[in-house]
Design an enzyme around this catalytic site. Structure first.
Site, PDB file in Angstrom:
ATOM      1  N   THR A   1       0.816  -1.214   0.000  1.00  0.00           N
ATOM      2  CA  THR A   1       0.000   0.000   0.000  1.00  0.00           C
ATOM      3  C   THR A   1       0.851   1.265   0.000  1.00  0.00           C
ATOM      4  O   THR A   1       0.380   2.334  -0.399  1.00  0.00           O
ATOM      5  CB  THR A   1      -0.934   0.006   1.224  1.00  0.00           C
ATOM      6  OG1 THR A   1      -1.821   1.105   1.126  1.00  0.00           O
ATOM      7  CG2 THR A   1      -0.149   0.105   2.521  1.00  0.00           C
TER       8      THR A   1
ATOM      9  N   GLU B   1      11.998   1.268  12.251  1.00  0.00           N
ATOM     10  CA  GLU B   1      11.455   1.823  11.006  1.00  0.00           C
ATOM     11  C   GLU B   1      10.207   2.648  11.308  1.00  0.00           C
ATOM     12  O   GLU B   1       9.346   2.251  12.080  1.00  0.00           O
ATOM     13  CB  GLU B   1      11.100   0.686  10.036  1.00  0.00           C
ATOM     14  CG  GLU B   1      10.633   1.190   8.681  1.00  0.00           C
ATOM     15  CD  GLU B   1      10.288   0.072   7.719  1.00  0.00           C
ATOM     16  OE1 GLU B   1      10.630   0.179   6.533  1.00  0.00           O
ATOM     17  OE2 GLU B   1       9.658  -0.909   8.163  1.00  0.00           O
TER      18      GLU B   1
ATOM     19  N   CYS C   1      10.848   1.747   1.907  1.00  0.00           N
ATOM     20  CA  CYS C   1      11.521   1.020   2.987  1.00  0.00           C
ATOM     21  C   CYS C   1      13.014   1.299   3.030  1.00  0.00           C
ATOM     22  O   CYS C   1      13.674   0.962   4.008  1.00  0.00           O
ATOM     23  CB  CYS C   1      11.268  -0.477   2.869  1.00  0.00           C
ATOM     24  SG  CYS C   1      11.670  -1.173   1.257  1.00  0.00           S
TER      25      CYS C   1
END
Length: 585
Positions: free
Chosen positions: A124, A347, A257
Site C-alpha cells: 500500500t 522503522e 523502505c
C-alpha cells in the site's frame, strides 16, 4: 436508513480463494503461449505497456494518494515515471529469449527459460509504481502475472493493471497475461502463493507476508522492512549530507523502505550538522516531545502506526500534541540507544529521524550495525564522507547490501541516483532472510539452460589399458588440455594424438611385482611365445591378458583359485578362452 451489511468475512475469504485459483489457472494458460514468443514480440509488448503507464503516471499517483492517504502526489508521479521509464530503459536491451550468451573460451551456450506464472504481492505504500515495475519485468521475462493488491490499495492497483493489460493486448499479448485480484484477503493471497500453477513469488510488504511467501513452497523473492541509518563522517560536505538525508526522508513522506530512519553523526562536526538540519527544516525534539511522538507513532508491536505513515512532519507533530514551525520538514529525536527501550530507533515510514552522536567512525560503524540489527538487516544504509578508506571500511563490515555513498538512501538504493540496477524490489540477502541481495530485474525471473561442449575429453581406465579412446582413436589423457583454437563455438574441438599406452611387457612386469608384494608367489601370466602350453596355470588374469590371448588365438589356462578381474572374466567368457587346469592338490 442504514447501509446494508457487507458479506461476512468468511464469505470474502472463500471468494478471494476461488478468485486466486481461477486467475492462476488463467495466467498459466496464457503463459504457455507467451513462453513461445520471440524477442521482438516480447519487446513490442513491453514497449506498449511502458508507454501506456508513462502517459498515466500523474493519474495513477493521484488515485494512489486519494485511496491510501499515504505520500505526496508529486513524489508518486516521480516514482511511477521511474518504473515506466528508468526501469523500462534498463530492461529494454536485455535478451530474455533464446540464446542470451555464448562463452567461447569455455564452449558454453546460455539459453533463457522463463519461470512461468508470477504471483506479485503489491504494498500500500508504493502501490502504483510497484505494480508498473512488476508487470514490466515479468512480461519482459516471458512470465505472466497475477497481482495481489494490498486491501487498502485495490482501486489504484487495479487501474494500473487495466491500463497495462489493454496496452499489452493491443501489442499482441494473449488474454490472461496480466491478472489481478479484486477481492483481496490474507487467505486469498496465501492461496495464490501456494497455487500449483504459480511458479515464483514477488512479495513486497511486512515481515509476516514475506515469511508467508517463503513458506509457500515456491521460489520467492521477498523483501521485508528497512531501517536505514545515514552516517555523516567528519570529512563530509555537511550541507550536502544534510540536504541528502532530508531529501531522502521526505521523499513521498518516507514511505519507501529504503528511506533514512536514523542519522549517526561524527562528534567533531555534530554542532555544524545540527545547525544545518535546523536551517534546512529540521526540528529537534526534546525528551518529552520524543516520548509523545513515540507513544503515538509506534504501536505495542513496534510497528509504525498506519494513521501516521506517509504523513508530513507538521501533521504528525499536531497529532502528537507538539507545536512546531510550519516550515518543519523532519522531526529529529536525539536518542542514547537502540532497541525496544528506544521505540523511535526502528522503522518509521514517515519524516521522523532518530539522531545519534558518536566519537569517531569506528563507534559510528558499531551504532549503524545496531540500528540495522534492530530492523533492516541486509537492506540499505548510507555514508557521507570524503575519506575513501572509511567508506571502504563501511562497505566491508556493514550488514547491508546497498551502501549508498554521498546520496540519499531512498534514491540511491533503487538506482535513481546511483548506478545500481533500477528496481522497486530490493533483496536483503542472507542477512535479511532473502534468497538474493540483488535489485530484482527480469534476470531473476529466468532460469538459464546451458549447452556445455566437451573441452577436456574423458578417458576411462579401460581406455587407458588398451591405449584407445571411446571412439577408437588413441586415448587422450585428461591432463592434456585441448589447443586454444579448439574452444571456438560451434565447431568441434581438434584433438592431438599422444603416443600409445604402456607396452604389454611393461604391464606384465608391473602386475607380477604387484602380486608379489601381496604374497602371490610364482604367479605367471602367459604371453604369446614359442611354447605357451608348457606354462603353468595362471593365478591372476587381467583384461590385458585376455586381449592378448584373443589376438593370439589361444586359450588361457587358469588354476581353480585364480584371481580374475571382472572385466577380464566378462571378456574372456564372451570369447570362450578360459580353461581351468585340473586340481593338483
Amino acid at each position: 436508513m442504514a447501509e446494508p451489511a457487507g458479506p461476512p468475512q468468511t464469505d470474502r475469504d472463500l471468494v478471494s480463494i476461488a478468485e486466486a485459483r481461477a486467475l492462476a489457472r488463467r495466467a498459466k494458460q496464457a503463459w504457455l503461449e507467451v513462453a513461445e514468443f520471440d524477442q521482438a514480440r516480447i519487446d513490442a509488448i513491453v514497449d506498449a505497456m511502458a508507454a501506456a503507464a508513462t502517459a498515466q503516471a500523474e493519474a495513477f499517483a493521484r488515485l494512489a494518494v486519494e485511496e491510501t492517504g499515504y505520500g505526496v502526489v508529486e513524489d508518486k508521479i516521480q516514482k511511477n515515471l521511474f518504473s515506466s521509464q528508468s526501469v523500462y530503459q534498463f530492461i529494454r536491451p536485455m535478451k530474455t529469449v533464446g540464446v542470451i550468451a555464448r562463452h567461447d573460451d569455455r564452449r558454453v551456450v546460455e539459453i533463457a527459460e522463463p519461470f512461468g506464472v508470477v504471483a506479485a504481492v503489491i504494498p500500500t505504500t508504493n502501490p502504483t509504481s510497484t505494480a508498473i515495475y512488476k508487470i514490466l519485468i515479468s512480461l519482459k521475462a516471458r512470465c505472466t502475472i497475477v497481482l495481489s493488491p494490498h486491501p487498502s490499495a485495490v482501486k489504484c492497483i487495479t487501474r494500473v493493471a487495466e491500463v497495462m493489460e489493454e496496452a499489452a493486448r493491443r501489442a499482441g499479448a494473449p488474454p490472461g497475461s496480466i491478472n489481478w485480484m479484486t477481492t483481496v484477503t490474507l487467505e486469498g493471497t496465501q492461496e495464490l502463493m501456494k497455487q500449483r500453477d504459480v511458479a515464483v513469488i514477488l512479495a513486497t510488504g511486512g515481515m509476516g507476508l514475506v515469511r508467508a511467501a517463503y513458506s509457500a513452497g515456491k521460489p520467492a523473492y521477498g523483501v521485508g522492512p528497512g531501517n536505514a541509518p545515514a552516517f555523516i563522517e567528519r570529512t563530509a560536505n555537511v550541507r550536502k549530507a544534510v540536504h541528502d538525508v532530508i531529501t531522502g526522508k521526505t521523499f513521498d513522506n518516507g514511505v519507501l523502505c529504503s528511506s533514512e530512519n536514523s542519522v549517526v553523526v561524527d562528534e567533531p562536526i555534530a554542532e555544524e550538522v545540527k545547525r544545518e538540519f535546523v536551517a534546512q527544516g529540521g526540528y529537534f525534539m526534546n525528551k518529552a516531545e520524543s516520548d509523545a511522538v513515540a507513544r503515538v507513532l509506534v504501536t505495542p508491536q513496534r510497528l509504525p502506526n498506519p494513521a501516521l505513515v506517509g504523513k508530513s512532519a507538521v501533521f504528525i507533530a499536531a497529532k502528537c500534541g507538539i507545536t512546531v514551525p510550519p516550515e518543519t520538514r523532519v522531526l529529529l529525536a536525539p536518542l542514547d540507544g537502540v532497541g525496544r527501550d528506544y521505540p523511535l530507533s526502528g522503522e518509521k515510514l514517515c519524516p521522523v529521524l532518530s539522531y545519534y552522536v558518536v566519537k569517531d567512525w569506528r563507534e559510528g560503524c558499531e551504532r549503524c550495525k545496531q540500528i540495522l540489527r534492530y530492523g533492516g538487516m541486509g537492506h540499505t544504509m548510507s555514508i557521507h564522507s570524503q575519506n575513501e578508506q572509511v567508506i571502504l571500511e563501511f562497505g566491508l563490515h556493514k550488514p547491508a547490501f546497498r551502501i549508498v555513498v554521498n546520496s540519499p538512501t531512498t534514491h540511491g538504493s533503487v538506482g535513481l541516483s546511483t548506478g545500481l540496477d533500477p528496481a522497486m524490489t530490493l533483496g536483503c540477502g542472507g542477512y535479511g532472510g532473502n534468497i538474493t541481495s540483488d535489485n530484482i530485474s527480469p534476470r531473476h525471473l529466468l532460469n538459464i539452460k546451458r549447452l556445455a561442449y566437451e573441452i577436456s575429453p574423458v578417458v576411462s581406465r579401460w581406455d587407458r589399458a588398451g591405449g584407445r579412446s571411446a571412439d577408437g582413436d588413441v586415448a587422450v589423457p585428461t591432463s592434456s588440455p585441448p589447443p586454444p583454437d579448439s574452444r571456438r563455438l560451434p565447431s568441434a574441438p581438434e584433438r592431438t594424438l599422444p603416443p600409445a599406452g604402456i607396452s604389454a611387457d611393461s604391464l606384465s612386469r608391473r602386475i607380477d611385482e604387484f602380486l608379489g608384494s601381496r604374497g602371490f608367489k610364482g604367479a605367471t601370466v602367459v604371453r604369446p611365445g614359442p611354447d605357451p602350453a608348457s606354462a603353468p596355470p595362471l593365478d591372476f588374469v587381467c583384461e590385458e591378458d585376455v586381449r592378448l590371448a584373443i589376438q593370439a588365438g589361444r586359450t588361457l589356462v587358469v588354476s581353480e583359485r585364480a584371481i580374475v578381474t571382472p572385466a577380464a572374466r566378462d571378456l574372456g567368457e564372451q570369447h570362450r578362452i578360459f580353461r581351468v587346469a585340473p586340481w593338483s592338490g
